[in-house]
Design a protein around this motif. Structure first.
Motif, PDB file in Angstrom:
ATOM      1  N   GLU A  43      67.104   7.956  51.745  1.00 14.93           N
ATOM      2  CA  GLU A  43      65.884   8.702  52.042  1.00 14.93           C
ATOM      3  C   GLU A  43      65.102   8.944  50.757  1.00 14.93           C
ATOM      4  OE1 GLU A  43      66.808  12.290  54.149  1.00 14.93           O
ATOM      5  OE2 GLU A  43      67.727  11.201  55.814  1.00 14.93           O
ATOM      6  N   PRO A  44      63.776   8.943  50.841  1.00 16.21           N
ATOM      7  CA  PRO A  44      62.970   9.207  49.642  1.00 16.21           C
ATOM      8  C   PRO A  44      63.131  10.655  49.173  1.00 16.21           C
ATOM      9  CG  PRO A  44      61.576   9.085  51.585  1.00 16.21           C
ATOM     10  CD  PRO A  44      62.960   8.709  52.024  1.00 16.21           C
ATOM     11  N   ILE A  45      62.992  10.847  47.877  1.00 17.71           N
ATOM     12  CA  ILE A  45      63.071  12.194  47.306  1.00 17.71           C
ATOM     13  C   ILE A  45      61.721  12.875  47.549  1.00 17.71           C
ATOM     14  CG2 ILE A  45      63.378  13.523  45.192  1.00 17.71           C
ATOM     15  CD1 ILE A  45      65.070  11.169  44.143  1.00 17.71           C
ATOM     16  N   PRO A  46      61.744  14.077  48.112  1.00 18.15           N
ATOM     17  CA  PRO A  46      60.476  14.779  48.386  1.00 18.15           C
ATOM     18  C   PRO A  46      59.695  15.031  47.093  1.00 18.15           C
ATOM     19  CG  PRO A  46      62.307  15.852  49.514  1.00 18.15           C
ATOM     20  CD  PRO A  46      62.900  14.828  48.595  1.00 18.15           C
ATOM     21  N   LEU A  50      60.777  16.274  43.162  1.00 17.81           N
ATOM     22  CA  LEU A  50      60.464  15.496  41.958  1.00 17.81           C
ATOM     23  C   LEU A  50      59.685  16.333  40.952  1.00 17.81           C
ATOM     24  CD1 LEU A  50      59.518  12.038  43.505  1.00 17.81           C
ATOM     25  CD2 LEU A  50      61.542  12.587  42.137  1.00 17.81           C
ATOM     26  N   GLN A  51      58.719  17.129  41.449  1.00 23.01           N
ATOM     27  CA  GLN A  51      57.939  17.986  40.554  1.00 23.01           C
ATOM     28  C   GLN A  51      58.825  19.045  39.905  1.00 23.01           C
ATOM     29  OE1 GLN A  51      54.677  17.496  39.657  1.00 23.01           O
ATOM     30  NE2 GLN A  51      55.263  18.991  38.115  1.00 23.01           N
ATOM     31  N   LEU A  52      59.728  19.635  40.669  1.00 15.27           N
ATOM     32  CA  LEU A  52      60.648  20.629  40.106  1.00 15.27           C
ATOM     33  C   LEU A  52      61.535  20.017  39.028  1.00 15.27           C
ATOM     34  CD1 LEU A  52      61.703  22.547  43.342  1.00 15.27           C
ATOM     35  CD2 LEU A  52      60.346  23.450  41.450  1.00 15.27           C
ATOM     36  N   LEU A  53      61.994  18.802  39.250  1.00 16.65           N
ATOM     37  CA  LEU A  53      62.823  18.126  38.249  1.00 16.65           C
ATOM     38  C   LEU A  53      62.028  17.852  36.972  1.00 16.65           C
ATOM     39  CD1 LEU A  53      64.781  15.662  40.544  1.00 16.65           C
ATOM     40  CD2 LEU A  53      65.714  17.639  39.318  1.00 16.65           C
ATOM     41  N   LYS A  54      60.772  17.434  37.135  1.00 15.40           N
ATOM     42  CA  LYS A  54      59.919  17.192  35.962  1.00 15.40           C
ATOM     43  C   LYS A  54      59.687  18.489  35.192  1.00 15.40           C
ATOM     44  CE  LYS A  54      57.489  13.254  37.917  1.00 15.40           C
ATOM     45  NZ  LYS A  54      56.228  12.759  38.489  1.00 15.40           N
TER      46      LYS A  54
END
Length: 62
Positions: A43-46, A50-54
């Motif tokens: 499944e794609p990462i929401p 992704l923004q939180l990880l960045k």
């Protein structure tokens, strides 16, 4: 064996408190777990995650 140390599931697989799950039952469970986790991994990462990880990565650079 007494009822306290041995039980049977719906498929008739004997479960013993001393022995744990049978190898066949372990393999069956393993196949199903792999199938579920493989599906989730595809499944794609929401975008929000992704923004939180960045953001986390940037805050660690300070």
């Amino acid at each position: 064996m007494s009822q306290a140390t041995s039980n049977q599931n719906r498929q008739g697989v004997a479960l013993s408190a001393e022995e744990g799950l049978s190898p066949n039952l372990q393999a069956h469970i393993g196949r199903h777990l792999r199938a579920v986790f493989d599906e989730v991994a595809r499944e794609p990462i929401p975008d929000r995650l992704l923004q939180l990880l960045k953001d986390l990565e940037r805050s660690g650079d300070k």
